[in-house]
Enzyme design. Structure first.
Site, PDB file in Angstrom:
ATOM      1  N   LYS A   1       0.842  -1.203   0.000  1.00 32.11           N
ATOM      2  CA  LYS A   1       0.000   0.000   0.000  1.00 32.11           C
ATOM      3  C   LYS A   1       0.878   1.255   0.000  1.00 32.11           C
ATOM      4  CE  LYS A   1      -1.812   2.680   3.230  1.00 32.11           C
ATOM      5  NZ  LYS A   1      -1.914   4.018   2.634  1.00 32.11           N
TER       6      LYS A   1
ATOM      7  N   GLU B   1      10.694   0.528   9.743  1.00 29.15           N
ATOM      8  CA  GLU B   1      11.569   1.678   9.447  1.00 29.15           C
ATOM      9  C   GLU B   1      10.800   2.917   9.873  1.00 29.15           C
ATOM     10  OE1 GLU B   1      14.582   1.446   8.310  1.00 29.15           O
ATOM     11  OE2 GLU B   1      14.693  -0.538   7.404  1.00 29.15           O
TER      12      GLU B   1
ATOM     13  N   CYS C   1      13.313  10.876   6.854  1.00 33.79           N
ATOM     14  CA  CYS C   1      13.374  10.243   8.172  1.00 33.79           C
ATOM     15  C   CYS C   1      14.735  10.429   8.819  1.00 33.79           C
ATOM     16  CB  CYS C   1      13.067   8.758   8.027  1.00 33.79           C
ATOM     17  SG  CYS C   1      14.060   7.997   6.741  1.00 33.79           S
TER      18      CYS C   1
ATOM     19  N   GLU D   1      10.116  14.787  16.105  1.00 37.43           N
ATOM     20  CA  GLU D   1      10.352  14.823  14.661  1.00 37.43           C
ATOM     21  C   GLU D   1       9.400  15.841  14.044  1.00 37.43           C
ATOM     22  OE1 GLU D   1       9.079  11.388  12.341  1.00 37.43           O
ATOM     23  OE2 GLU D   1      10.970  11.452  11.256  1.00 37.43           O
TER      24      GLU D   1
END
Ligand code: NAP
Ligand code: MG
Length: 504
Positions: free
Chosen positions: A209, A283, A317, A414
């Site tokens: 997906k 991840e 990331c 983040e």
């Protein structure tokens, strides 16, 4: 390089049009005429699901819009896969696995993977434009990084497919079966390649997906899979939202699930799969430190720090979102950083001169704005690029926060946008402690002239990747992955292949 208050002597485009030449002050931006990429992205008005080697409509009949974040226009309608469609995708994948893919010798599988790589290269410019339109990243990145690197991943893993006896020396390896994969929006095609290539080389079949805001290049790649003659059902693509992702991750047929995305969603998936025998790789997010010592090559380090946080609008990331700078050079370094930042070009992602394009979605822009607001409230000092932003679309000015302390939220959370937090340190141990003082552990950068210091730092930093005197460099041969809340498992290299096989 122009010097302070140098008069601009040659600017061909403006001269040709007879406009007066502006005075150039060092640190100001040269004014260029627009230079948009014109290759045709060959978009369809509507993209269907890709199941069993065919494009099929969703069983619910529901579609959602994919928009261009640079101007908020609708690009295409994307089929929304529900549980029934995900189920059909797993049935097709299991059938392909049992009847074709598992039995095929690695050297034959390699031919398909090579073909995919070559076909992607043939259509590279078209894919780059589609990627930029759908996701907002500058064309020079999708053209020079995302698409070539995606092709490189297919080439690299094609090379492995007939050499699997060397993946785990002394042991035989076997595929796992059908794997379920979910990917994010920051590198839509590249993350797809990271997921598909090793799984295919190992002999697994796939249900994947893409992210809801960036499904187009995944579905364009499905056209390439058809053109490459990949047997039906080996790869199935089911776009949709979080509910579709949950169905892909939780399906009983999946022997393994591989997820790339936020730590928050990664934890939800891990909780829901606890107690099952599914193999898993995660991840997840990051809050990397770029650490600059006083003996570093300063100008090179400035360039690396800029690249580390502003590359792809900070939608990375492993972005170097924290700068840890050695106190003796902090003032000089920050001044140079601001000067360099002022000449970044923010604007139309399709323009070949643009350095910083559009933020991927309205929601992400809201998240960045909220966290920057928190930084201001917490008392950090903010410096923003003085540029004018386009009136339509989602844009955010590159931002540097100085006087940041480790307790500030902008130093811990983040942001996933073009926002850098600057923190100072005095000793090597303090740098290591501050760099490791985070829930994440995906990557780090070290800038110093001393090899011994690089070795010490790379041993002590709790990060999956440590770059030395460079940043954001990738290669399919090099494993990538996290420590702590940045996840587990590796993608790329021999280690990445090990996550798609069982030892027999
Ligand atoms: P996200 O919100 O976690 O979404 C990632 C993917 O998961 C999307 O396809 C999303 O679908 C789907 N999803 C949402 N809820 C789900 C659920 N309950 N079950 C299964 N799937 C679900 O992350 P994002 O905002 O797209 O991406 C940014 C994050 O990815 C950042 O944290 C970044 O650090 C991380 N990232 C990590 C790496 C790495 O290699 N470590 C690489 C790239 C990005 P929708 O699109 O519909 O929401
Ligand atoms: Mg889009």
């Amino acid at each position: 390089m122009p010097t302070l208050t140098e008069k601009k002597s040659a600017r061909p485009t403006s001269r040709a049009q007879g406009r007066p030449l502006p005075e150039l002050i060092f640190g100001d931006l040269w004014e260029y005429d627009p230079s948009p990429e014109t290759a045709d992205p060959k978009l369809k008005a509507r993209y269907e699901l890709f199941i069993g080697g065919k494009f099929v409509p969703p069983s619910s009949g529901k579609y959602f819009d994919s928009i261009n974040p640079a101007n908020e226009s609708k690009l295409a309608e994307i089929a929304w896969a529900n549980v029934t469609d995900v189920d059909a995708a797993y049935v097709a994948a299991q059938k392909a696995y049992d009847t074709v893919w598992r039995k095929m010798p690695g050297r034959e599988r390699a031919k398909y993977i090579y073909r995919i790589a070559r076909l992607l290269q043939d259509r590279a410019r078209e894919f780059a434009v589609a990627e930029t339109l759908d996701g907002g990243k500058p064309i020079k990145e999708s053209r020079d990084f995302d698409v070539p690197m995606a092709a490189a991943h297919f080439f690299y893993h094609a090379g492995w497919a007939d050499k699997l006896d060397y993946v785990a020396p002394g042991r035989k390896v076997a595929p796992l079966g059908v794997v379920g994969q979910v990917i994010p929006w920051n590198f839509p095609l590249l993350m797809l390649a990271w997921k598909l290539a090793p799984a295919l080389a190992m002999g697994n079949c796939i249900v994947i997906k893409p992210a809801e805001t960036t499904s187009i290049t995944a579905l364009k790649l499905a056209e390439i899979l058809q053109d490459a003659g990949l047997p039906a059902g080996v790869v199935n693509i089911v776009p949709g939202f979080g509910d579709t992702g949950a169905a892909v991750m939780g399906h009983a047929t999946a022997a393994k699930v591989a997820f790339t995305g936020s730590t928050e969603v990664g934890k939800i998936i891990m909780r829901s799969l606890a107690g099952t025998d599914k193999k898993m790789t995660m991840e997840l997010g990051g809050k990397a430190a770029n650490i600059v010592f006083d003996d570093a090559p300063i100008d090179q380090a400035v360039e690396g720090v800029i690249n580390g946080i502003f590359f792809n609008q900070g939608h990375v990331c492993c972005a170097g979102s924290r700068l840890l700078v050695h106190e003796p050079i902090a003032k000089t370094f920050l001044a140079k950083l601001k000067t360099r930042m002022r000449v970044l070009r923010v604007g139309d992602p399709l323009d070949k001169n643009t350095d910083i394009g559009a933020i991927n979605s309205k929601e992400q822009l809201g998240t960045i704005e909220r966290l920057v607001g928190v930084g201001i409230k917490e008392g950090a000092e903010m410096f923003q690029h003085p540029c004018k932003l386009p009136s339509k679309g989602y844009y955010f000015r590159p931002t540097i926060f100085s006087n940041v302390s480790m307790s500030h939220r902008i130093a811990r959370e983040e942001i996933f946008g073009p926002v850098l937090s600057v923190i100072t340190f005095r000793t090597v141990d303090e740098a290591i402690e501050k760099a490791n003082n985070t829930a994440y552990g995906l990557s780090a950068g070290v800038w110093t002239d001393k090899g011994s210091r690089i070795l010490k730092m790379s041993t002590e930093l709790k990060a999956g990747v440590v770059w030395a005197n460079t940043y954001n460099k990738f290669d399919p041969t090099s494993p990538f992955g996290g420590y702590k809340e940045s996840g587990f498992g590796r993608e790329g290299g021999r280690q990445g292949l090990l996550d798609y096989c069982k030892l027999v």
